[in-house]
Design a protein around this motif. Structure first.
Motif, short mmCIF file in Angstrom:
data_model
loop_
_atom_site.label_atom_id
_atom_site.label_comp_id
_atom_site.label_asym_id
_atom_site.label_seq_id
_atom_site.Cartn_x
_atom_site.Cartn_y
_atom_site.Cartn_z
N TYR A 33 14.66 -5.94 4.74
CA TYR A 33 14.11 -5.26 3.72
C TYR A 33 14.91 -5.11 2.57
O TYR A 33 15.98 -5.38 2.33
CB TYR A 33 13.88 -3.70 4.29
N THR A 51 5.22 0.81 -0.10
CA THR A 51 5.55 -0.13 0.98
C THR A 51 4.42 -0.45 1.83
O THR A 51 2.98 -0.04 1.72
CB THR A 51 6.50 0.58 1.97
N TYR A 52 4.74 -1.01 2.88
CA TYR A 52 3.48 -1.65 4.14
C TYR A 52 2.84 -0.39 4.69
O TYR A 52 3.52 0.37 5.03
CB TYR A 52 3.94 -2.51 4.77
N ALA A 96 4.81 0.32 7.69
CA ALA A 96 6.16 0.36 7.72
C ALA A 96 6.75 1.91 8.42
O ALA A 96 7.58 2.05 8.89
CB ALA A 96 6.66 0.17 6.35
N LEU A 103 9.41 -0.69 -1.22
CA LEU A 103 10.46 -1.25 0.04
C LEU A 103 9.61 -2.23 0.44
O LEU A 103 8.56 -2.19 1.01
CB LEU A 103 10.41 -0.29 0.78
N LEU A 104 10.00 -3.48 0.16
CA LEU A 104 9.27 -4.70 0.80
C LEU A 104 10.29 -5.81 1.45
O LEU A 104 11.31 -5.59 1.50
CB LEU A 104 9.01 -5.41 -0.76
#
Length: 316
Positions: free
Chosen positions: A168, A196-197, A200, A242-243
């Motif tokens: 990450y 973020t995803y 996640a 956050l990737l």
């Protein structure tokens, strides 16, 4: 009983009991689908679907058992066709890969180009989704294998081959407090809105387990599977990103307005997952693409991991 009837029943179930949509997906007529399902029910002596007028509204208990068996039969038929193709040494076909958005956009493109050059008669079909969605596509036989960073929920027929490590990253404006702070920790994330995803923050995800371990809560400002969308809203000032590190490669090379911070040390080690069914035979060109994703996962290695019986060790 015909395979066509089983296929019609399964497809109707997959389309939320909408016979029109199932017929469209099967390139046939709605009356034809309904008729064949009724003939199947009459032959086996049980109702698969509960009807209200002409509409199907639910699945009976017996119907669920029938549909589960029908799906297994249809997968086995496809498996037989794949085996036949292998032994006939057919070079062409369709290879369907279910992949996370990051892998589909950032990892697979150069590999796909090289793969296409070596396999010009193979059509590569890439479908995207969350970790659970791509795993489900393999489970249903809709994809030959899946590539995902986050591990999906454990489903017994599926096998996970661990591939390369992944990490990450935080995407931050250069002027952001965390971009300049030395010794930042995962606890600092609770102070800022997070982009973020959408998977996640699930408890079984890498990030979710890290949050539970640190006993903190993060506020999500935006959740999406689309990296470009997340980066767009980070740039708009909605919060910090956050990737997956691979998704931030361009920003990491850019020394302008963005800071990409490696935070892999905040989490337990994470590995890319190659997800396959343990009860099907991968075609040669499927193994070839997997080997391009990870050179250690050659066809013999995959076969030994998936199909070789465990060896008894009687050494003292």
């Amino acid at each position: 009983m015909k395979l066509q009837q089983l296929r019609y029943a399964v497809e109707t179930f997959r389309h939320n009991l909408n016979v029109s949509e199932a017929a469209e997906a099967l390139f046939t007529s709605q009356p034809g689908v309904s008729k064949q399902i009724k003939l199947l029910e009459e032959e086996i002596g049980v109702r698969i679907f509960i009807r209200h007028g002409k509409r199907m509204v639910a699945v009976t208990q017996a119907g669920r058992a029938v549909l589960e068996t029908a799906e297994r039969i249809l997968r086995d038929v496809q498996h037989i066709k794949s085996i036949g193709g292998e032994f006939a040494d057919t070079a062409g076909g369709v290879l369907t890969v279910a992949a996370s958005h990051t892998h589909a956009r950032c990892v697979l493109p150069p590999l796909a180009a090289a793969f296409a050059a070596d396999h010009p008669d193979v059509c590569l079909n890439i479908i995207t989704g969350t970790p659970d969605e791509v795993a489900a596509a393999v489970l249903r036989g809709e994809a030959d294998f899946a590539v995902s960073s986050e591990p999906p929920r454990n489903i017994p027929p599926l096998r996970h081959l661990l591939s390369r490590p992944w990490r990450y990253a935080l995407l931050l404006p250069k002027t952001h407090t965390l971009a300049e702070k030395s010794g930042a920790s995962i606890r600092d994330l609770s102070d800022y809105p997070l982009l973020t995803y959408n998977y996640a923050l699930q408890p079984h995800s890498v990030f979710g387990r890290a949050l539970a371990k640190a006993q903190i809560h993060c506020r999500a400002a935006l959740l999406s599977c689309d990296n470009d969308l997340l980066k767009t809203y980070v740039r708009a000032g909605l919060g910090i990103g956050l990737l997956d590190w691979a998704a931030c490669a361009a920003e990491a090379r850019d020394n302008g307005e963005w800071t990409v911070r490696d935070i892999s040390h905040w989490f337990e080690p994470a590995y890319t997952q190659i997800i396959v069914r343990g009860d099907t035979q991968l075609r040669k060109y499927a193994c070839d693409l997997i080997a391009r994703i990870d050179e250690n996962l050659t066809a013999p290695r995959i076969e030994s991991l998936l199909y070789a019986p465990p060896a008894d060790d009687f050494s003292i």
